[in-house]
Design a protein around this motif. Structure first.
Motif, PDB file in Angstrom:
ATOM      1  N   HIS A 107      80.130  24.564 -31.839  1.00 38.40           N
ATOM      2  CA  HIS A 107      78.836  23.979 -31.498  1.00 38.40           C
ATOM      3  C   HIS A 107      77.692  24.782 -32.122  1.00 38.40           C
ATOM      4  CE1 HIS A 107      80.800  21.347 -28.550  1.00 38.40           C
ATOM      5  NE2 HIS A 107      81.514  22.402 -28.216  1.00 38.40           N
ATOM      6  N   LYS A 110      77.604  24.084 -35.865  1.00 44.55           N
ATOM      7  CA  LYS A 110      77.022  22.764 -36.121  1.00 44.55           C
ATOM      8  C   LYS A 110      75.488  22.829 -36.108  1.00 44.55           C
ATOM      9  CE  LYS A 110      76.954  17.990 -34.356  1.00 44.55           C
ATOM     10  NZ  LYS A 110      75.528  17.946 -33.971  1.00 44.55           N
ATOM     11  N   LYS A 111      74.934  23.492 -35.090  1.00 40.73           N
ATOM     12  CA  LYS A 111      73.475  23.616 -35.004  1.00 40.73           C
ATOM     13  C   LYS A 111      72.925  24.391 -36.192  1.00 40.73           C
ATOM     14  CE  LYS A 111      73.009  23.380 -29.969  1.00 40.73           C
ATOM     15  NZ  LYS A 111      72.577  24.106 -28.752  1.00 40.73           N
ATOM     16  N   HIS A 113      74.228  24.640 -39.174  1.00 41.70           N
ATOM     17  CA  HIS A 113      74.327  23.820 -40.381  1.00 41.70           C
ATOM     18  C   HIS A 113      73.216  22.773 -40.433  1.00 41.70           C
ATOM     19  CE1 HIS A 113      76.126  21.779 -43.774  1.00 41.70           C
ATOM     20  NE2 HIS A 113      76.094  20.647 -43.109  1.00 41.70           N
ATOM     21  N   GLU A 114      72.872  22.212 -39.287  1.00 41.99           N
ATOM     22  CA  GLU A 114      71.817  21.202 -39.245  1.00 41.99           C
ATOM     23  C   GLU A 114      70.445  21.801 -39.542  1.00 41.99           C
ATOM     24  OE1 GLU A 114      73.837  18.192 -35.922  1.00 41.99           O
ATOM     25  OE2 GLU A 114      72.330  19.672 -35.316  1.00 41.99           O
TER      26      GLU A 114
END
Length: 297
Positions: A107, A110-111, A113-114
């Motif tokens: 998680h 993911k954050k 990478h965004e």
């Protein structure tokens, strides 16, 4: 010298000049020349060569061990210098213990990478002792470890608290009990535990010792996921992190057993080798601390 070290390390890891040349985007003669020059510089042979393989000798093992550390430090130095003028980008090598690495870290990645697509993470999952060792050797930029660990070479900062519960299959007889029970009542059960060196194993042993629990039978598995599957299958019971079991408990494939002395509490900590951080590492650490709120019980 840094290029000689890179060539030497690559040859040692690939155990083959041709494969090393391909990985380094060099010709095989050029790789051989680098190795010969490096061996002359070191004053001794470092590799045993045959038609089938290339392997480190005793001197080579010593040089390889230190070369990995030197290259790690050199890479960090370059990142720190780049950070002075460039926007947040670059590689970051992350290590994490199983409970955090398998169930929370994705998680965070993911954050990151965004929000920071130019940061390129690589992830290593292992038990707490393995991750701490890799950070200490400069082979990881940061480690997320669990439980108590003392290491004078590492900077260790707790950032989140974890709760540990005894879990069983919904079909297990303990799942049908009403009301709390004492840990001592669980001595006759088959306990599934992690391997030595794991933070989960450490707190399980601490629980056994604190409450005088001596399990009649234990099974040792080297993966939290394997333990979860085994518990769900009814093989035994286990003490596991809330972060690892929350999904299964929500959908009903695993059940928390009500035990008076639980939950056990432990800390998750960040482990660093150096106080100097790249922008990419600072971004990751900030996201780690922010994300803990989403995974609290």
């Amino acid at each position: 010298m840094d290029q000689q070290l890179r060539v030497f390390v690559t040859v040692a890891e690939m155990e083959n000049f041709s494969r090393a040349a391909e990985k380094l985007h060099m010709t095989q003669p050029a790789v051989s020349q680098y190795i010969q020059t490096f061996e002359r510089t070191m004053g001794t042979k470092l590799l045993e060569r045959s038609n089938k393989y290339v392997r480190l000798n005793k001197a080579g093992e010593i040089v390889y061990h230190h070369a990995k550390e030197i290259l790690g430090i050199y890479t960090k130095m370059n990142y720190l210098i780049d950070d002075l003028t460039n926007k947040t980008s670059g590689s970051i090598s992350i290590g994490a213990s199983y409970s955090y690495g398998e169930y929370v870290l994705p998680h965070v990645i993911k954050k990151m990478h965004e929000q920071y697509p130019l940061i390129i993470p690589t992830v290593t999952i292992g038990n707490t002792k393995e991750i701490a060792k890799l950070v200490r050797k400069h082979q990881l930029d940061v480690g997320i470890i669990e439980g108590e660990i003392e290491d004078n070479h590492l900077l260790i900062e707790p950032f989140a608290e974890d709760a540990m519960y005894v879990v069983a299959s919904p079909k297990h007889r303990l799942s049908k009990r009403n009301g709390d029970m004492n840990l001592a009542e669980l001595a006759e059960e088959t306990w599934i535990v992690r391997e030595n060196g794991s933070g989960t194993r450490e707190i399980t042993e601490k629980m056994f010792g604190s409450y005088g629990l001596v399990p009649k039978k234990t099974l040792e598995f080297g993966s939290t996921q394997l333990i979860k599957e085994s518990v769900e299958a009814g093989l035994g019971i286990s003490l596991l992190s809330w972060w690892a079991i929350r999904k299964e408990c929500t959908i009903g494939t695993m059940k928390i057993i009500d035990v008076k002395q639980l939950p056990m509490k432990r800390e998750f900590s960040v482990a660093l080798r150096s106080p100097f951080k790249t922008k990419a590492l600072n971004v990751f650490l900030e996201l780690v601390k922010e994300d803990k709120v989403d995974h609290e019980l």
